[in-house]
Motif scaffolding. Sequence first.
Motif, mmCIF file in Angstrom:
data_model
loop_
_atom_site.group_PDB
_atom_site.id
_atom_site.type_symbol
_atom_site.label_atom_id
_atom_site.label_comp_id
_atom_site.label_asym_id
_atom_site.label_seq_id
_atom_site.Cartn_x
_atom_site.Cartn_y
_atom_site.Cartn_z
ATOM 1 N N LEU A 1 31.182 38.735 41.068
ATOM 2 C CA LEU A 1 32.494 38.119 40.901
ATOM 3 C C LEU A 1 33.355 39.003 40.018
ATOM 4 O O LEU A 1 32.946 39.406 38.925
ATOM 5 C CB LEU A 1 32.353 36.737 40.273
ATOM 6 C CG LEU A 1 31.613 35.698 41.121
ATOM 7 C CD1 LEU A 1 31.248 34.486 40.274
ATOM 8 C CD2 LEU A 1 32.444 35.279 42.323
ATOM 9 N N ASP B 1 37.399 39.374 38.431
ATOM 10 C CA ASP B 1 38.695 38.728 38.226
ATOM 11 C C ASP B 1 39.743 39.381 39.112
ATOM 12 O O ASP B 1 39.801 40.612 39.230
ATOM 13 C CB ASP B 1 39.124 38.830 36.768
ATOM 14 C CG ASP B 1 38.286 37.948 35.851
ATOM 15 O OD1 ASP B 1 37.600 37.044 36.378
ATOM 16 O OD2 ASP B 1 38.314 38.166 34.626
ATOM 17 N N ALA C 1 31.984 42.920 36.016
ATOM 18 C CA ALA C 1 31.761 41.967 37.104
ATOM 19 C C ALA C 1 30.564 41.100 36.743
ATOM 20 O O ALA C 1 29.594 41.582 36.144
ATOM 21 C CB ALA C 1 31.503 42.702 38.407
ATOM 22 N N PHE D 1 27.032 36.930 41.357
ATOM 23 C CA PHE D 1 27.134 35.749 42.214
ATOM 24 C C PHE D 1 25.781 35.443 42.833
ATOM 25 O O PHE D 1 25.432 34.300 43.051
ATOM 26 C CB PHE D 1 28.170 35.959 43.322
ATOM 27 C CG PHE D 1 28.333 34.760 44.213
ATOM 28 C CD1 PHE D 1 29.071 33.671 43.789
ATOM 29 C CD2 PHE D 1 27.730 34.707 45.457
ATOM 30 C CE1 PHE D 1 29.213 32.547 44.592
ATOM 31 C CE2 PHE D 1 27.858 33.586 46.270
ATOM 32 C CZ PHE D 1 28.600 32.505 45.840
ATOM 33 N N GLU E 1 25.093 31.827 41.986
ATOM 34 C CA GLU E 1 25.701 31.550 40.699
ATOM 35 C C GLU E 1 25.869 30.049 40.501
ATOM 36 O O GLU E 1 26.289 29.337 41.410
ATOM 37 C CB GLU E 1 27.072 32.253 40.654
ATOM 38 C CG GLU E 1 27.603 32.481 39.251
ATOM 39 C CD GLU E 1 28.464 31.328 38.808
ATOM 40 O OE1 GLU E 1 28.431 31.010 37.602
ATOM 41 O OE2 GLU E 1 29.152 30.730 39.641
ATOM 42 N N LEU F 1 36.341 30.488 44.731
ATOM 43 C CA LEU F 1 36.954 31.731 44.253
ATOM 44 C C LEU F 1 38.374 31.473 43.770
ATOM 45 O O LEU F 1 38.822 32.051 42.771
ATOM 46 C CB LEU F 1 36.956 32.775 45.366
ATOM 47 C CG LEU F 1 35.592 33.276 45.842
ATOM 48 C CD1 LEU F 1 35.760 34.259 46.998
ATOM 49 C CD2 LEU F 1 34.806 33.915 44.702
ATOM 50 N N ARG G 1 38.362 29.998 40.362
ATOM 51 C CA ARG G 1 37.970 30.958 39.332
ATOM 52 C C ARG G 1 38.936 32.117 39.209
ATOM 53 O O ARG G 1 38.792 32.954 38.316
ATOM 54 C CB ARG G 1 36.582 31.530 39.650
ATOM 55 C CG ARG G 1 35.440 30.604 39.348
ATOM 56 C CD ARG G 1 34.140 31.366 39.228
ATOM 57 N NE ARG G 1 34.174 32.372 38.165
ATOM 58 C CZ ARG G 1 33.101 32.757 37.476
ATOM 59 N NH1 ARG G 1 31.937 32.218 37.744
ATOM 60 N NH2 ARG G 1 33.184 33.673 36.560
ATOM 61 N N ALA H 1 39.081 34.628 41.196
ATOM 62 C CA ALA H 1 38.178 35.773 41.311
ATOM 63 C C ALA H 1 37.988 36.158 42.774
ATOM 64 O O ALA H 1 38.286 35.385 43.684
ATOM 65 C CB ALA H 1 36.826 35.445 40.682
ATOM 66 N N LEU I 1 35.017 37.846 45.457
ATOM 67 C CA LEU I 1 33.594 38.136 45.619
ATOM 68 C C LEU I 1 33.483 39.539 46.205
ATOM 69 O O LEU I 1 33.946 39.798 47.310
ATOM 70 C CB LEU I 1 32.938 37.117 46.551
ATOM 71 C CG LEU I 1 31.453 37.330 46.828
ATOM 72 C CD1 LEU I 1 30.646 37.221 45.545
ATOM 73 C CD2 LEU I 1 30.950 36.341 47.857
#
Length: 264
Positions: A2, A4, A53, A56, A68, A130, A133, A135, A137
């Motif tokens: 993951l 950001d 990172a 996940f 995760e 995602l 978050r 974020a 993947l």
Amino acid sequence: MLVDLDDIDEFLDGDPKSQAPRLIFSGGTPAWSSEEGDHWDDESTKSVNGVEARRFLTKLRYDAPRVEHGILSFHTLVEDGLRNFRSHETDDHVIRFDEDAWEERAEQSGFITDNLLSMDIQTGYLLDYLDARNAALVLAYFQSRSLRESTIEVDIDDDGWTELEVDGFPAKKLSRYVDGLDERYPHIELHCFYAILPSSANRSAEEEASQNRQIPFRTIRGDSYSPDDVENQRGFEDAGLKRPAHGAQSLEEAMSFYDWVFFE
């Protein structure tokens, strides 16, 4: 892993040639607390271009891979079989893992290999997570192929490392001949990054569920209903569609009792 969204461009600018093979989260210990539960994570990170990172998926040699913990708690997923997870609210099979294939591999080899085999995650649930978050993947992909003691001739470009893109993401390919003990054989490697970005409105699980609740349907007689209309069979009863006590004696009678339903 993951990453950001604020850092995704800088992360993908990293060199996949040197990074991809080492970006594997393996091991991990039960990092348990009464507040968060057992999420099997040593909280280690990987770094590319100075961007951190988080894992996940954990690759465990003697245990099935673990996802995760955040996605499990975000969607309230409960484990139903080894690494198979269902939604507590909708009973959807969100994460699917082939437990039988995993155990068969263990029996054949005497121990669990590093191979993941396969793990499927419903797109909408992944994208919603995602999005929450903020974020992406990122998949770090590494493939290596060598052809030795072959009965056929295979020609490749002996040009070393070259840069290319895979679906718009950075990749590097190695193409060369390697001198072995008794032969000179072709060897190719592919290293690349691939990012899965958060949900668009029409792919999220919540949006799809909302749309499904509004899908109208009609019967062969032309009566139209919404899912809300037929909750607890109210809509069907209003239309006189009741199941006969002892079953229908003919197709015509069955149609008069059951009708036929068509979704728009």
